[in-house]
Motif scaffolding. Sequence first.
Motif, PDB file in Angstrom:
ATOM      1  N   PRO A  61      15.459 -39.858  56.578  1.00  0.00           N
ATOM      2  CA  PRO A  61      15.498 -40.874  55.334  1.00  0.00           C
ATOM      3  C   PRO A  61      14.974 -42.424  55.439  1.00  0.00           C
ATOM      4  N   ALA A  62      14.468 -42.859  54.341  1.00  0.00           N
ATOM      5  CA  ALA A  62      13.987 -44.184  54.454  1.00  0.00           C
ATOM      6  C   ALA A  62      14.953 -45.187  54.573  1.00  0.00           C
ATOM      7  N   THR A  63      16.144 -44.854  53.985  1.00  0.00           N
ATOM      8  CA  THR A  63      17.103 -45.893  54.066  1.00  0.00           C
ATOM      9  C   THR A  63      17.592 -45.912  55.674  1.00  0.00           C
ATOM     10  N   TRP A  64      17.706 -44.788  56.534  1.00  0.00           N
ATOM     11  CA  TRP A  64      18.004 -44.678  57.779  1.00  0.00           C
ATOM     12  C   TRP A  64      16.943 -45.716  58.699  1.00  0.00           C
ATOM     13  N   ILE A  65      15.708 -45.414  58.428  1.00  0.00           N
ATOM     14  CA  ILE A  65      14.749 -46.277  59.090  1.00  0.00           C
ATOM     15  C   ILE A  65      14.888 -47.781  58.826  1.00  0.00           C
ATOM     16  N   ALA A  66      14.950 -47.814  57.452  1.00  0.00           N
ATOM     17  CA  ALA A  66      15.094 -49.522  57.321  1.00  0.00           C
ATOM     18  C   ALA A  66      16.322 -50.101  57.755  1.00  0.00           C
ATOM     19  N   ARG A  67      17.492 -49.456  57.849  1.00  0.00           N
ATOM     20  CA  ARG A  67      18.488 -50.059  58.647  1.00  0.00           C
ATOM     21  C   ARG A  67      18.280 -50.070  60.088  1.00  0.00           C
ATOM     22  N   ILE A  68      17.616 -49.237  60.774  1.00  0.00           N
ATOM     23  CA  ILE A  68      17.387 -49.407  62.243  1.00  0.00           C
ATOM     24  C   ILE A  68      16.213 -50.497  62.389  1.00  0.00           C
ATOM     25  N   VAL A 128      15.918 -53.125  60.414  1.00  0.00           N
ATOM     26  CA  VAL A 128      16.790 -54.479  60.533  1.00  0.00           C
ATOM     27  C   VAL A 128      17.611 -54.894  61.506  1.00  0.00           C
ATOM     28  N   GLN A 129      18.207 -53.807  62.074  1.00  0.00           N
ATOM     29  CA  GLN A 129      18.919 -53.961  63.378  1.00  0.00           C
ATOM     30  C   GLN A 129      18.215 -54.509  64.554  1.00  0.00           C
ATOM     31  N   GLY A 130      17.015 -53.609  64.729  1.00  0.00           N
ATOM     32  CA  GLY A 130      16.092 -54.121  65.568  1.00  0.00           C
ATOM     33  C   GLY A 130      15.424 -55.565  65.607  1.00  0.00           C
ATOM     34  N   ALA A 131      15.372 -55.958  64.313  1.00  0.00           N
ATOM     35  CA  ALA A 131      15.043 -57.276  64.154  1.00  0.00           C
ATOM     36  C   ALA A 131      16.283 -58.525  64.478  1.00  0.00           C
ATOM     37  N   ALA A 132      17.186 -58.083  63.942  1.00  0.00           N
ATOM     38  CA  ALA A 132      18.381 -59.188  64.328  1.00  0.00           C
ATOM     39  C   ALA A 132      18.692 -58.970  65.732  1.00  0.00           C
ATOM     40  N   ILE A 133      18.556 -57.826  66.360  1.00  0.00           N
ATOM     41  CA  ILE A 133      18.719 -57.806  67.816  1.00  0.00           C
ATOM     42  C   ILE A 133      17.838 -58.844  68.708  1.00  0.00           C
ATOM     43  N   ASN A 134      16.462 -58.573  68.005  1.00  0.00           N
ATOM     44  CA  ASN A 134      15.342 -59.184  68.573  1.00  0.00           C
ATOM     45  C   ASN A 134      15.289 -60.855  68.541  1.00  0.00           C
ATOM     46  N   LEU A 135      15.986 -61.183  67.565  1.00  0.00           N
ATOM     47  CA  LEU A 135      15.895 -62.386  67.118  1.00  0.00           C
ATOM     48  C   LEU A 135      17.095 -63.278  67.993  1.00  0.00           C
ATOM     49  N   ALA A 136      18.140 -62.617  68.298  1.00  0.00           N
ATOM     50  CA  ALA A 136      19.491 -62.962  68.881  1.00  0.00           C
ATOM     51  C   ALA A 136      19.764 -62.785  70.299  1.00  0.00           C
ATOM     52  N   ALA A 137      18.877 -61.573  71.008  1.00  0.00           N
ATOM     53  CA  ALA A 137      19.049 -61.120  72.247  1.00  0.00           C
ATOM     54  C   ALA A 137      18.977 -62.170  73.270  1.00  0.00           C
ATOM     55  N   PRO A 138      19.837 -62.712  74.017  1.00  0.00           N
ATOM     56  CA  PRO A 138      19.638 -63.810  75.081  1.00  0.00           C
ATOM     57  C   PRO A 138      18.658 -63.535  76.104  1.00  0.00           C
ATOM     58  N   ALA A 139      17.776 -64.310  76.447  1.00  0.00           N
ATOM     59  CA  ALA A 139      16.872 -64.295  77.337  1.00  0.00           C
ATOM     60  C   ALA A 139      17.135 -64.077  78.691  1.00  0.00           C
ATOM     61  N   VAL A 140      18.208 -64.593  78.840  1.00  0.00           N
ATOM     62  CA  VAL A 140      19.006 -64.508  80.305  1.00  0.00           C
ATOM     63  C   VAL A 140      19.149 -62.931  80.724  1.00  0.00           C
ATOM     64  N   LEU A 141      19.404 -62.093  79.794  1.00  0.00           N
ATOM     65  CA  LEU A 141      19.592 -60.717  80.158  1.00  0.00           C
ATOM     66  C   LEU A 141      18.224 -59.904  80.846  1.00  0.00           C
ATOM     67  N   ILE A 142      17.003 -60.532  80.674  1.00  0.00           N
ATOM     68  CA  ILE A 142      16.019 -59.857  81.367  1.00  0.00           C
ATOM     69  C   ILE A 142      15.638 -60.488  82.487  1.00  0.00           C
ATOM     70  N   ASP A 143      16.439 -61.700  83.074  1.00  0.00           N
ATOM     71  CA  ASP A 143      16.223 -62.043  84.271  1.00  0.00           C
ATOM     72  C   ASP A 143      16.823 -60.997  85.277  1.00  0.00           C
ATOM     73  N   PRO A 144      15.659 -60.752  86.464  1.00  0.00           N
ATOM     74  CA  PRO A 144      15.946 -59.767  87.259  1.00  0.00           C
ATOM     75  C   PRO A 144      17.074 -59.857  87.872  1.00  0.00           C
ATOM     76  N   ARG A 145      17.782 -60.640  88.359  1.00  0.00           N
ATOM     77  CA  ARG A 145      19.216 -60.747  88.914  1.00  0.00           C
ATOM     78  C   ARG A 145      20.245 -60.287  88.017  1.00  0.00           C
ATOM     79  N   VAL A 146      20.060 -60.521  86.530  1.00  0.00           N
ATOM     80  CA  VAL A 146      21.035 -60.109  85.696  1.00  0.00           C
ATOM     81  C   VAL A 146      20.845 -58.695  85.452  1.00  0.00           C
ATOM     82  N   ARG A 147      19.688 -58.222  85.409  1.00  0.00           N
ATOM     83  CA  ARG A 147      19.384 -56.842  85.047  1.00  0.00           C
ATOM     84  C   ARG A 147      20.069 -55.986  86.121  1.00  0.00           C
ATOM     85  N   ALA A 148      19.959 -56.695  87.400  1.00  0.00           N
ATOM     86  CA  ALA A 148      20.494 -55.667  88.563  1.00  0.00           C
ATOM     87  C   ALA A 148      22.039 -55.489  88.693  1.00  0.00           C
TER      88      ALA A 148
END
Length: 457
Positions: free
Chosen positions: A308-315, A317-337
């Motif tokens: 469904p198109a509404t399903w894809i649109a919602r996902i 929008v969710q992806g866009a929101a996460i990409n804007l707000a995701a803290p960069a520190v989470l990809i630090d290799p020591r944090v990822r470990a």
Amino acid sequence: MSLRFSLSLFLFALGVRWISLALLGSDPSLYMVEDVNMYWPASAEILRHGAPSLFTMDGSTLFITERVPGYPLFLAFLRIFFGDSYIPILALQGIIDSGTCVLIGLLGAMLSNPIGRLSAVLAALWPNLIIHSNFLLSEALFLHLFVWMLYFSARFLTDPRPQFAGLTGLFLGVSLTLRSILQLAAPVMVLLAFTAPLIQRKPLKTAILSCIALALACAIPLSPLLTRNISAFDSAALSAQSGHHLLGWVVPLVRGIGDGTPHDLASRQTYEGYNAYLTENNIAPTDNPFRESARMSEYAFSELQKIPATWIARIWVQGAAINLAAPAVLIDPRVRALPKPSFYDTPGAGLGARLARFVEESSGAYFIILALGIAGAGLVLVFQGVGFIRLVHLSPWAALFSALMALYFLGVTGPITSPKYRMPLEPVLIILTALGLAAPLWKDLWQLLRAKTGLKA
């Protein structure tokens, strides 16, 4: 910005990046993440066969079709001097990224000198830039060239001259040799080069020359790659990445986020469905990676049409929101470990259920870092929102360009989430943060608070 400030800022940013690099230590796994399994061996292949072999037509030594070859070529050139030692290469990336901070300051200074200086300081301390300068990935070099493109684009929008359009096109083309994510934007940039002068009531000749200058300059760095792909693979695409991207990531994530299927399982199911589709339609295997990518893309789009198109649109929008707000520190290799599950492979129907399960199964240390990171990212988003409102009043064209940039990159990224995919937006986000921090609003609120406190006293 003055030359003295720019030099001081460059040295400050470089010190921050080199200290960060030194704190990581010497474990190769901290630097060689994700795509490095392709980039580092590819650079060795280039050294073994010679860079011209990338662009031969006989098919005997063709490689690097899954990605554009700019970063492997960059690594191969540096390995002539440094061999297999990656620390000097990362130190050089720190120098490049420090130059990016100065460029972001120059871009911000087009609004005002104080905004330029504040933008440069923020860029020097911006976690996403610092972390990616310490990875053997294309992001640091790509961002530097991309900011040059943004700078000359801004110059062109304020003063539409063919030379600025040509420089914009040149840096657009070089950026595309590092990351193909910009390829859909290239035709829009050519159109903008034609329309912007006309909107500002410049002669038609200026619009035509600007359009031609941007298109030709963009084509120059891409011509060897396009010539190879057309001659050897009968394809004008820059890379054969789109098929695997859609089939291995987009379709499984759209399904998984919606019904709770972990990504690894959803990806296997999608590939099994694709193989069954080939068998049912008697489609023979091909050794042409571009043709295979086109087949994968066709199948992936047919699968997305069933959702469904509404399903894809919602996902999306969710992806866009996460990409804007995701803290960069989470990809630090020591944090990822730190002990935690894979977010993509965490089961849960819907983003909320998946996030709750992810947090529940993460270690206490990771949860604390995640919570602090989200709180900090939320505060920065507030400043960026205020900054965008100010930009609308200061320069409506710059605000429109910034909004279109955000829509483009967030739209292309879709449901795939990581601070890495926010990198092309970071220069704009940094300047918006500077505009928000320097907004008179905060001074007015402070004076109002003091007045109210004085009345109560």
